[in-house]
Structure formats: structure tokens, C-alpha cells
Design a protein around this motif. Structure first.
Motif, PDB file in Angstrom:
ATOM      1  N   GLY A 155      -1.810  -2.558  -4.806  1.00  0.00           N
ATOM      2  CA  GLY A 155      -2.931  -3.116  -4.062  1.00  0.00           C
ATOM      3  C   GLY A 155      -2.787  -4.579  -3.700  1.00  0.00           C
ATOM      4  O   GLY A 155      -3.606  -5.112  -2.953  1.00  0.00           O
ATOM      5  N   GLU A 197      -5.304  -4.149   1.109  1.00  0.00           N
ATOM      6  CA  GLU A 197      -6.226  -3.411   1.982  1.00  0.00           C
ATOM      7  C   GLU A 197      -6.940  -4.338   2.957  1.00  0.00           C
ATOM      8  O   GLU A 197      -7.093  -4.010   4.136  1.00  0.00           O
ATOM      9  CB  GLU A 197      -7.234  -2.632   1.149  1.00  0.00           C
ATOM     10  CG  GLU A 197      -6.634  -1.431   0.460  1.00  0.00           C
ATOM     11  CD  GLU A 197      -7.673  -0.602  -0.289  1.00  0.00           C
ATOM     12  OE1 GLU A 197      -8.895  -0.877  -0.155  1.00  0.00           O
ATOM     13  OE2 GLU A 197      -7.262   0.321  -0.998  1.00  0.00           O
ATOM     14  N   LEU A 210       0.823  -1.210   0.000  1.00  0.00           N
ATOM     15  CA  LEU A 210       0.000   0.000   0.000  1.00  0.00           C
ATOM     16  C   LEU A 210       0.857   1.261   0.000  1.00  0.00           C
ATOM     17  O   LEU A 210       0.540   2.232  -0.712  1.00  0.00           O
ATOM     18  CB  LEU A 210      -0.943  -0.001   1.208  1.00  0.00           C
ATOM     19  CG  LEU A 210      -2.048  -1.059   1.202  1.00  0.00           C
ATOM     20  CD1 LEU A 210      -2.850  -0.990   2.491  1.00  0.00           C
ATOM     21  CD2 LEU A 210      -2.945  -0.918  -0.023  1.00  0.00           C
TER      22      LEU A 210
END
Length: 128
Positions: free
Chosen positions: A76, A114, A71
Motif C-alpha cells: 500500500g 491508492e 499496488l
């Protein structure tokens, strides 16, 4: 006297059958992460901790570091390549290598950065 002779062996046997006390309180001490960019998208993470219950606790710490690093770099995803774990003198260490990428990589052990970072925060595992 006969009664006492029968009870004594039973008491000894009962004492011997008691299970050893288990440690049920998880009290990790995360001792830091060293990150090294090996080549382009290939990253090595060296983590150390005490209080781990098993290898999986150290693996999770390295995974959290990899996800946060992805990140930070604007990516991602990460893909796990390998992790070597060992314990010496109560200190658990892992040497893990991941690739980071902007899109979902191929492979069996891929991370949505995430999602992993959120899971780490929920479980009190620090990231980079």
C-alpha cells in the motif's frame, strides 16, 4: 518632421518590450516505464516523456509508476529514495528508486499508493 523623429524611437522601444510568447498548452507524450526489482522491496523506475514543462512533470510520471507498482505487488505504500532527471533533445528521462512496503514507511517522501494512483488517473498520467 520633429514629430516623426519622436514617434519612431517610441515605436521601436514598444516593440522591444513585448514579452516572448509562452507555451501555455501542456501536451505530454508519455513514452513508457521500465521497472527493475533491485532487491526485495527496492525498485528502480526508468521513465521517458516529451512535452514536459519542467522536471516536476517527469518526477510525477515516475511517482505514478511507483505507486501503481506497489499496488500490483500487494503493497500500500512506497518511499522515494532518489530521482535523477535529465533532458536531451526534447526527451525527458528520470531514473527513480523507491522502496515498497505493506505499512507506512519512515522517511520524508512517502506515498499512499491508492491516493497517488487516483491522483494520477485524475491528471491523465499513466501508471505501470
Amino acid at each position: 518632421m520633429i514629430r516623426a523623429a519622436l514617434i519612431s524611437p517610441l515605436l521601436v522601444a514598444a516593440c522591444q518590450m513585448q514579452p516572448a510568447a509562452e507555451v501555455t498548452r501542456f501536451s505530454p507524450d508519455y513514452q513508457g516505464v521500465e521497472t527493475r526489482l533491485l532487491d526485495g522491496d527496492l525498485v528502480q523506475f526508468a521513465v521517458a516523456m516529451t512535452g514536459a514543462r519542467e522536471q516536476g512533470d517527469v518526477d510525477a510520471y515516475a511517482e505514478c509508476a511507483a505507486a501503481q507498482y506497489a499496488l500490483i505487488r500487494g503493497y500500500g505504500f512506497a518511499r522515494h529514495l532518489r530521482t535523477n532527471v535529465y533532458e536531451e533533445g526534447g526527451v525527458w528521462r528520470a531514473d527513480a528508486v523507491y522502496t515498497i512496503s505493506p505499512s507506512l514507511p519512515r522517511g520524508l517522501r512517502k506515498l499512499d499508493a491508492e491516493v497517488v494512483v487516483a491522483h494520477c488517473a485524475e491528471n491523465g498520467i499513466p501508471t505501470v
